[in-house]
Design an enzyme around this catalytic site. Structure first.
Site, mmCIF file in Angstrom:
data_model
loop_
_atom_site.group_PDB
_atom_site.id
_atom_site.type_symbol
_atom_site.label_atom_id
_atom_site.label_comp_id
_atom_site.label_asym_id
_atom_site.label_seq_id
_atom_site.Cartn_x
_atom_site.Cartn_y
_atom_site.Cartn_z
ATOM 1 N N VAL A 116 0.940 -1.066 -0.049
ATOM 2 C CA VAL A 116 0.091 -0.001 0.065
ATOM 3 C C VAL A 116 0.893 1.259 -0.025
ATOM 4 O O VAL A 116 2.188 1.082 0.495
ATOM 5 C CB VAL A 116 -0.807 0.008 1.257
ATOM 6 C CG1 VAL A 116 -2.002 -0.927 1.125
ATOM 7 C CG2 VAL A 116 -0.214 -0.293 2.513
ATOM 8 N N ALA A 149 2.458 2.829 -2.161
ATOM 9 C CA ALA A 149 3.903 2.609 -2.785
ATOM 10 C C ALA A 149 3.643 2.829 -4.188
ATOM 11 O O ALA A 149 4.744 2.512 -5.124
ATOM 12 C CB ALA A 149 4.290 1.101 -2.699
ATOM 13 N N GLY A 150 2.483 3.464 -4.940
ATOM 14 C CA GLY A 150 2.532 3.754 -6.160
ATOM 15 C C GLY A 150 2.303 2.719 -7.086
ATOM 16 O O GLY A 150 2.453 2.583 -8.270
ATOM 17 N N GLY A 167 -0.701 0.988 -7.183
ATOM 18 C CA GLY A 167 -2.170 1.105 -7.618
ATOM 19 C C GLY A 167 -3.100 0.123 -6.567
ATOM 20 O O GLY A 167 -4.205 -0.442 -7.149
ATOM 21 N N ALA A 178 -6.923 -1.380 -7.314
ATOM 22 C CA ALA A 178 -7.037 -2.830 -7.460
ATOM 23 C C ALA A 178 -7.927 -3.427 -6.566
ATOM 24 O O ALA A 178 -8.793 -4.367 -6.771
ATOM 25 C CB ALA A 178 -5.557 -3.503 -7.313
ATOM 26 N N ASP A 211 -4.792 4.936 -12.846
ATOM 27 C CA ASP A 211 -4.688 3.530 -12.047
ATOM 28 C C ASP A 211 -6.045 2.565 -12.410
ATOM 29 O O ASP A 211 -5.789 1.484 -12.346
ATOM 30 C CB ASP A 211 -4.838 3.725 -10.574
ATOM 31 C CG ASP A 211 -3.216 4.305 -10.279
ATOM 32 O OD1 ASP A 211 -2.541 4.814 -11.017
ATOM 33 O OD2 ASP A 211 -3.081 4.357 -8.952
HETATM 34 O O1 PMV Z 1 3.207 7.663 -7.278
HETATM 35 P P1 PMV Z 1 2.566 7.449 -8.342
HETATM 36 O O2 PMV Z 1 2.936 5.931 -9.024
HETATM 37 O O3 PMV Z 1 0.890 7.486 -8.307
HETATM 38 O O4 PMV Z 1 3.014 8.434 -9.624
HETATM 39 C C1 PMV Z 1 2.919 9.703 -9.517
HETATM 40 C C2 PMV Z 1 3.209 10.303 -11.035
HETATM 41 C C3 PMV Z 1 3.204 11.758 -10.940
HETATM 42 O O5 PMV Z 1 3.531 12.213 -12.665
HETATM 43 C C4 PMV Z 1 4.690 12.229 -10.386
HETATM 44 C C5 PMV Z 1 2.135 12.658 -10.792
HETATM 45 C C6 PMV Z 1 1.001 12.405 -11.144
HETATM 46 O O6 PMV Z 1 -0.087 12.722 -10.709
HETATM 47 O O7 PMV Z 1 0.958 12.147 -12.366
#
Ligand code: PMV
Length: 324
Positions: free
Chosen positions: A102, A104-105, A107, A111, A152
């Site tokens: 969670v 951690a970017g 998604g 999901a 996402d």
């Molecule tokens: O942290 P993530 O994987 O949700 O990515 C952020 C991506 C950025 O381009 C830095 C910010 C955005 O809102 O698109």
């Protein structure tokens, strides 16, 4: 009613982070090695209309009625009941598990929503089309992110790469052009987590300030990233995956110039390249969080171990599958 199980993968941004905030395209891909899962079962002992919600990994055991209005799971479940037109479902239990880290970017929120919406709608005899699943999950994303791009929920619903461009409508609302596209030949990514929390809002804010000081330089960097994104999409669609490694290295160099890399990310990127990765870059907001490396399939395990030795707190090896 038989139990229904539904799942959805994680995601990473492959190319284009940060530049995407300024209207340039970006690409995200599914990470099928990690999954969120929802199992929906009848609850013969429950009262009609009672929806039990269990998420043992976060210690949650409650009912829909007890979830606050703005709770993401509550919004996903109520949204699904509304969509299928069943206000009082038979007593049932929605049990959620997830292996997606969670915050951690990767998604994880999207999901979980997609798995719940799919599982519940199918259990109630109204399996929803992907487009509706994604739209409902987008409503939940708004709670997590305020003004989400929609990437996402799209990549997680379709489990295909997504090319997306943010657009601002004449009214100023945020919208996005989102296209799924095909993978001609599979490719393997190793994801390494620095373990350093780095809120995306802060890196995005810093980039905004730097761009205001130096708009021409920043626009030129964003334009360079745009060209890499276009080349990467062509490479993935035509099966020329060997082109992706150098593009990842180039994207990383520009991200470092933009000011969102960090010594820890650089160390992982270097370790991956030295161990045989075809290219590597940070993924997402930067400064901390994750990096990704393109790996020859047979060397992925070795690259993951090298990342752990270089400080990664977690690694995931994931193959982006050929589209059917
Ligand atoms: O942290 P993530 O994987 O949700 O990515 C952020 C991506 C950025 O381009 C830095 C910010 C955005 O809102 O698109």
């Amino acid at each position: 009613m038989p139990a229904i199980s539904a799942s959805a993968p994680g995601k990473v941004i492959l190319f284009g982070e940060h530049a995407v905030v300024y209207g340039r395209p970006a690409i995200a891909v599914p990470v099928t090695q990690v999954q969120a899962k929802a199992i929906v079962t009848a609850n013969p002992l429950g009262k009609p209309g009672e929806v039990r919600v269990q998420a043992p990994t976060i210690g949650l055991e409650t009912t829909l009625g007890e979830l606050p209005d703005a709770d993401p799971l509550g919004v996903a479940i109520r949204g699904t009941l509304g969509e299928v037109g069943i206000a009082r479902p038979p007593a049932l239990t929605v049990r959620i598990t997830s292996t997606i880290p969670v915050a951690a970017g990767l998604g994880s929120g999207a999901a979980v929503s997609v798995a719940v919406i799919r599982g519940l709608s199918a259990f109630l005899g109204h399996p929803l089309e992907a487009e509706r699943v994604s739209a409902l999950a987008y409503e939940v994303e708004k709670i997590h992110h305020g003004t989400p791009s929609g990437i996402d929920n799209t990549v997680v619903t379709y489990a295909m790469p997504v090319y997306f461009v943010r657009e601002t409508s004449p009214g100023g609302d945020l919208s996005a052009r989102i296209e799924t596209f095909k993978v001609q030949e599979p490719f393997t990514l190793v994801i390494g987590d620095t373990g350093i929390p780095s809120p995306t809002a802060i890196t995005v804010g810093d980039v905004r300030a730097a761009r205001e000081r130096d708009p021409l330089v920043y626009e030129a960097m964003f334009e360079a990233i745009e060209r890499m994104v276009e080349s990467a999409r062509e490479a993935i669609e035509s099966g020329h995956n060997e082109a992706l490694g150098p593009l990842m290295d180039e994207n990383q160099a520009v991200l470092a110039e933009i000011g969102v890399s960090s010594p820890e990310l650089e160390r992982l990127v270097e370790a991956a390249r030295e161990t045989g990765a075809l290219g590597a870059k940070l993924s997402g907001g930067g400064r901390g969080g994750n990096m990704i490396a393109l790996a020859p399939e047979e060397e992925a395990g070795q690259i993951a171990r090298a990342l752990e030795e270089a400080g990664a707190v977690r690694t995931i090896v994931s193959t982006v599958e050929k589209s059917r």
